[in-house]
Design a protein around this motif. Structure first.
Motif, PDB file in Angstrom:
ATOM      1  N   MET A   1       0.871  -1.304  -0.057  1.00  0.00           N
ATOM      2  CA  MET A   1      -0.098  -0.073  -0.108  1.00  0.00           C
ATOM      3  C   MET A   1       0.651   1.220  -0.032  1.00  0.00           C
ATOM      4  SD  MET A   1      -2.700   1.326   2.857  1.00  0.00           S
ATOM      5  CE  MET A   1      -3.791  -0.040   3.219  1.00  0.00           C
ATOM      6  N   SER A   2       0.441   2.423  -0.615  1.00  0.00           N
ATOM      7  CA  SER A   2       1.461   3.408  -0.855  1.00  0.00           C
ATOM      8  C   SER A   2       1.090   4.288   0.425  1.00  0.00           C
ATOM      9  CB  SER A   2       1.043   4.492  -2.220  1.00  0.00           C
ATOM     10  OG  SER A   2      -0.275   4.526  -2.200  1.00  0.00           O
ATOM     11  N   GLU A   3       1.752   5.223   0.653  1.00  0.00           N
ATOM     12  CA  GLU A   3       1.917   6.179   1.789  1.00  0.00           C
ATOM     13  C   GLU A   3       0.359   6.878   1.840  1.00  0.00           C
ATOM     14  OE1 GLU A   3       4.057   9.652   3.871  1.00  0.00           O
ATOM     15  OE2 GLU A   3       5.230   8.577   2.366  1.00  0.00           O
ATOM     16  N   ARG A   4      -0.196   6.984   2.920  1.00  0.00           N
ATOM     17  CA  ARG A   4      -1.434   7.641   3.392  1.00  0.00           C
ATOM     18  C   ARG A   4      -1.478   9.234   2.783  1.00  0.00           C
ATOM     19  NH1 ARG A   4      -4.944   8.812   8.190  1.00  0.00           N
ATOM     20  NH2 ARG A   4      -6.865   7.779   7.540  1.00  0.00           N
ATOM     21  N   PRO A   5      -2.139   9.578   1.846  1.00  0.00           N
ATOM     22  CA  PRO A   5      -2.243  10.871   1.615  1.00  0.00           C
ATOM     23  C   PRO A   5      -2.494  11.897   2.550  1.00  0.00           C
ATOM     24  CG  PRO A   5      -3.398   9.596  -0.117  1.00  0.00           C
ATOM     25  CD  PRO A   5      -3.140   8.798   1.008  1.00  0.00           C
ATOM     26  N   ALA A   6      -2.061  13.011   2.632  1.00  0.00           N
ATOM     27  CA  ALA A   6      -2.426  14.110   3.803  1.00  0.00           C
ATOM     28  C   ALA A   6      -3.718  14.646   3.268  1.00  0.00           C
ATOM     29  CB  ALA A   6      -1.607  15.562   3.782  1.00  0.00           C
ATOM     30  N   HIS A   7      -4.730  15.049   4.315  1.00  0.00           N
ATOM     31  CA  HIS A   7      -6.027  15.196   3.964  1.00  0.00           C
ATOM     32  C   HIS A   7      -6.703  15.954   5.057  1.00  0.00           C
ATOM     33  CE1 HIS A   7      -5.905  11.678   6.472  1.00  0.00           C
ATOM     34  NE2 HIS A   7      -6.953  12.054   6.696  1.00  0.00           N
ATOM     35  N   GLU A   8      -7.956  16.637   5.034  1.00  0.00           N
ATOM     36  CA  GLU A   8      -8.900  17.125   5.927  1.00  0.00           C
ATOM     37  C   GLU A   8     -10.117  16.449   5.824  1.00  0.00           C
ATOM     38  OE1 GLU A   8      -8.268  21.149   5.495  1.00  0.00           O
ATOM     39  OE2 GLU A   8      -9.568  21.512   3.789  1.00  0.00           O
ATOM     40  N   ILE A   9     -10.818  16.805   6.762  1.00  0.00           N
ATOM     41  CA  ILE A   9     -12.584  16.769   6.542  1.00  0.00           C
ATOM     42  C   ILE A   9     -13.206  17.830   7.065  1.00  0.00           C
ATOM     43  CG2 ILE A   9     -14.761  15.377   7.385  1.00  0.00           C
ATOM     44  CD1 ILE A   9     -12.807  12.868   7.817  1.00  0.00           C
ATOM     45  N   VAL A  10     -14.004  18.543   6.204  1.00  0.00           N
ATOM     46  CA  VAL A  10     -14.695  19.788   6.360  1.00  0.00           C
ATOM     47  C   VAL A  10     -16.182  19.634   6.161  1.00  0.00           C
ATOM     48  CG1 VAL A  10     -12.794  21.256   5.723  1.00  0.00           C
ATOM     49  CG2 VAL A  10     -14.454  20.635   4.044  1.00  0.00           C
ATOM     50  N   ILE A  11     -16.963  20.339   7.007  1.00  0.00           N
ATOM     51  CA  ILE A  11     -18.447  20.480   6.730  1.00  0.00           C
ATOM     52  C   ILE A  11     -18.645  21.219   5.477  1.00  0.00           C
ATOM     53  CG2 ILE A  11     -20.779  21.022   7.479  1.00  0.00           C
ATOM     54  CD1 ILE A  11     -19.707  19.981  10.190  1.00  0.00           C
ATOM     55  N   ALA A  12     -19.235  20.949   4.396  1.00  0.00           N
ATOM     56  CA  ALA A  12     -19.448  21.899   3.284  1.00  0.00           C
ATOM     57  C   ALA A  12     -20.247  22.919   3.625  1.00  0.00           C
ATOM     58  CB  ALA A  12     -20.152  20.965   2.220  1.00  0.00           C
ATOM     59  N   SER A  13     -19.488  24.216   3.491  1.00  0.00           N
ATOM     60  CA  SER A  13     -20.259  25.346   4.092  1.00  0.00           C
ATOM     61  C   SER A  13     -20.592  26.338   2.885  1.00  0.00           C
ATOM     62  CB  SER A  13     -19.084  25.952   4.943  1.00  0.00           C
ATOM     63  OG  SER A  13     -18.149  26.362   4.178  1.00  0.00           O
ATOM     64  N   ASN A  14     -20.561  25.989   1.657  1.00  0.00           N
ATOM     65  CA  ASN A  14     -20.895  26.857   0.582  1.00  0.00           C
ATOM     66  C   ASN A  14     -21.390  25.983  -0.582  1.00  0.00           C
ATOM     67  OD1 ASN A  14     -18.648  26.322  -1.149  1.00  0.00           O
ATOM     68  ND2 ASN A  14     -17.416  27.515   0.274  1.00  0.00           N
ATOM     69  N   GLU A  15     -21.981  26.625  -1.475  1.00  0.00           N
ATOM     70  CA  GLU A  15     -22.584  25.742  -2.641  1.00  0.00           C
ATOM     71  C   GLU A  15     -21.291  25.023  -3.484  1.00  0.00           C
ATOM     72  OE1 GLU A  15     -25.692  24.971  -2.896  1.00  0.00           O
ATOM     73  OE2 GLU A  15     -25.489  23.833  -4.755  1.00  0.00           O
ATOM     74  N   ALA A  16     -20.544  25.502  -3.612  1.00  0.00           N
ATOM     75  CA  ALA A  16     -19.396  25.090  -4.400  1.00  0.00           C
ATOM     76  C   ALA A  16     -18.912  23.615  -3.856  1.00  0.00           C
ATOM     77  CB  ALA A  16     -18.202  25.839  -4.575  1.00  0.00           C
ATOM     78  N   GLU A  17     -18.881  23.615  -2.348  1.00  0.00           N
ATOM     79  CA  GLU A  17     -18.375  22.357  -1.726  1.00  0.00           C
ATOM     80  C   GLU A  17     -19.494  21.379  -1.823  1.00  0.00           C
ATOM     81  OE1 GLU A  17     -15.117  24.564   1.344  1.00  0.00           O
ATOM     82  OE2 GLU A  17     -17.229  24.055   2.119  1.00  0.00           O
ATOM     83  N   VAL A  18     -20.934  21.768  -1.547  1.00  0.00           N
ATOM     84  CA  VAL A  18     -21.871  20.900  -1.674  1.00  0.00           C
ATOM     85  C   VAL A  18     -21.875  20.127  -3.017  1.00  0.00           C
ATOM     86  CG1 VAL A  18     -24.311  20.728  -1.549  1.00  0.00           C
ATOM     87  CG2 VAL A  18     -23.298  22.019   0.026  1.00  0.00           C
ATOM     88  N   GLN A  19     -21.480  20.956  -4.082  1.00  0.00           N
ATOM     89  CA  GLN A  19     -21.620  20.298  -5.278  1.00  0.00           C
ATOM     90  C   GLN A  19     -20.296  19.265  -5.732  1.00  0.00           C
ATOM     91  OE1 GLN A  19     -23.742  20.406  -7.819  1.00  0.00           O
ATOM     92  NE2 GLN A  19     -25.155  22.222  -6.715  1.00  0.00           N
ATOM     93  N   GLN A  20     -19.273  19.659  -4.672  1.00  0.00           N
ATOM     94  CA  GLN A  20     -18.159  18.697  -4.861  1.00  0.00           C
ATOM     95  C   GLN A  20     -18.500  17.308  -4.205  1.00  0.00           C
ATOM     96  OE1 GLN A  20     -15.298  21.280  -2.953  1.00  0.00           O
ATOM     97  NE2 GLN A  20     -14.123  21.347  -5.081  1.00  0.00           N
ATOM     98  N   CYS A  21     -19.279  17.532  -3.142  1.00  0.00           N
ATOM     99  CA  CYS A  21     -19.746  16.335  -2.565  1.00  0.00           C
ATOM    100  C   CYS A  21     -20.581  15.501  -3.473  1.00  0.00           C
ATOM    101  CB  CYS A  21     -20.620  16.597  -1.257  1.00  0.00           C
ATOM    102  SG  CYS A  21     -19.829  17.470   0.134  1.00  0.00           S
ATOM    103  N   TYR A  22     -21.601  16.225  -4.177  1.00  0.00           N
ATOM    104  CA  TYR A  22     -22.488  15.466  -5.167  1.00  0.00           C
ATOM    105  C   TYR A  22     -21.798  14.731  -6.183  1.00  0.00           C
ATOM    106  CZ  TYR A  22     -26.422  18.089  -3.019  1.00  0.00           C
ATOM    107  OH  TYR A  22     -27.411  18.668  -2.479  1.00  0.00           O
ATOM    108  N   LYS A  23     -20.772  15.573  -6.758  1.00  0.00           N
ATOM    109  CA  LYS A  23     -19.660  14.844  -7.576  1.00  0.00           C
ATOM    110  C   LYS A  23     -19.176  13.634  -7.436  1.00  0.00           C
ATOM    111  CE  LYS A  23     -16.535  15.831 -11.198  1.00  0.00           C
ATOM    112  NZ  LYS A  23     -15.929  14.476 -10.995  1.00  0.00           N
ATOM    113  N   ILE A  24     -18.742  13.525  -5.977  1.00  0.00           N
ATOM    114  CA  ILE A  24     -18.257  12.343  -5.543  1.00  0.00           C
ATOM    115  C   ILE A  24     -19.242  11.243  -5.634  1.00  0.00           C
ATOM    116  CG2 ILE A  24     -17.100  11.028  -3.757  1.00  0.00           C
ATOM    117  CD1 ILE A  24     -15.685  13.540  -3.313  1.00  0.00           C
ATOM    118  N   ARG A  25     -20.319  11.675  -5.131  1.00  0.00           N
ATOM    119  CA  ARG A  25     -21.536  10.547  -4.962  1.00  0.00           C
ATOM    120  C   ARG A  25     -21.925  10.000  -6.287  1.00  0.00           C
ATOM    121  NH1 ARG A  25     -25.221  13.730  -1.082  1.00  0.00           N
ATOM    122  NH2 ARG A  25     -26.848  12.498  -2.640  1.00  0.00           N
ATOM    123  N   ILE A  26     -21.960  10.917  -7.453  1.00  0.00           N
ATOM    124  CA  ILE A  26     -22.308  10.578  -8.646  1.00  0.00           C
ATOM    125  C   ILE A  26     -21.332   9.531  -9.040  1.00  0.00           C
ATOM    126  CG2 ILE A  26     -22.705  11.323 -10.806  1.00  0.00           C
ATOM    127  CD1 ILE A  26     -24.247  13.661  -9.323  1.00  0.00           C
TER     128      ILE A  26
END
Ligand SMILES: CC(C)(COP(=O)(O)OP(=O)(O)OC[C@H]1O[C@@H](n2cnc3c(N)ncnc32)[C@H](O)[C@@H]1OP(=O)(O)O)[C@@H](O)C(=O)NCCC(=O)NCCS
Length: 161
Positions: A1-26
């Motif tokens: 397994m390769s190295e675990r990438p650096a990351h963060e979790i945020v609560i989507a707080s604007n429309e652009a972030e909500v759309q990014q969530c939808y895109k992953i789901r789709i």
């Protein structure tokens, strides 16, 4: 397994972030798993809390989970958990569930419940029942059809302390 990438979790707080969530789901549910694209965005989306996992520092989205609370039952619901295929097996799914659980605890405490436990429900696809079981989710009732695929209701009594 390769190295675990650096990351963060945020609560989507604007429309652009909500759309990014939808895109992953789709990408995951419609394109990878074949669920209907028309029903991917549903009645819970406008009232839900959307958690977005993204790489740092690029802020490339890689995972999502959605939290909501039923006004009728008071139960919390975990739904639309997905990690992009290239980023699985890094415990990112686990981290998303843990971030959601922490949000449930804080929300319940804000609502005045300080001890005991709260009920969390999810509708698991059959191949991932074992994933939810690792957090203490227990199957309840029989399998049922959701969006043309068998699912199992799984329930957790999440301790607030
Ligand atoms: C389900 C999903 C979110 C798991 O994410 P992940 O990042 O690959 O999983 P993690 O690395 O966090 O795994 C956490 C633990 O669960 C285990 N696990 C992962 N997938 C599992 C599965 N399908 N069944 C049983 N256990 C599983 C891991 O081995 C790990 O165990 P450990 O902590 O004891 O070592 C991811 O596979 C995914 O997005 N799948 C497609 C979408 C999907 O099916 N979503 C669920 C809809 S109900």
């Amino acid at each position: 397994m390769s190295e675990r990438p650096a990351h963060e979790i945020v609560i989507a707080s604007n429309e652009a972030e909500v759309q990014q969530c939808y895109k992953i789901r789709i990408d995951v549910f419609a394109h990878e798993q074949g669920f209907p694209i028309e029903t991917e965005i549903d009645h819970l989306d406008p009232i839900a809390t959307h958690f977005l996992m993204r790489l740092t520092p690029s802020l490339t989205p890689i995972g999502v989970i959605r939290g909501s609370k039923s006004n009728e039952t008071g139960y919390y619901k975990l739904s639309r958990l997905a990690v992009l295929k290239d980023y699985r097996q890094f415990k990112f799914g686990r981290e998303l569930v843990e971030a959601f659980h922490e949000w449930v605890r804080v929300d319940a405490q804000k609502s005045g419940q300080v001890d005991g436990s709260v009920k969390v429900v999810c509708h698991s696809q059959i191949p991932v029942k074992g994933f939810y079981a690792k957090f203490g989710y227990i199957p309840e009732g029989k399998e049922f059809d959701e969006e043309g695929d068998p699912h199992q209701k799984m329930v957790l009594e999440l301790p607030l302390q």
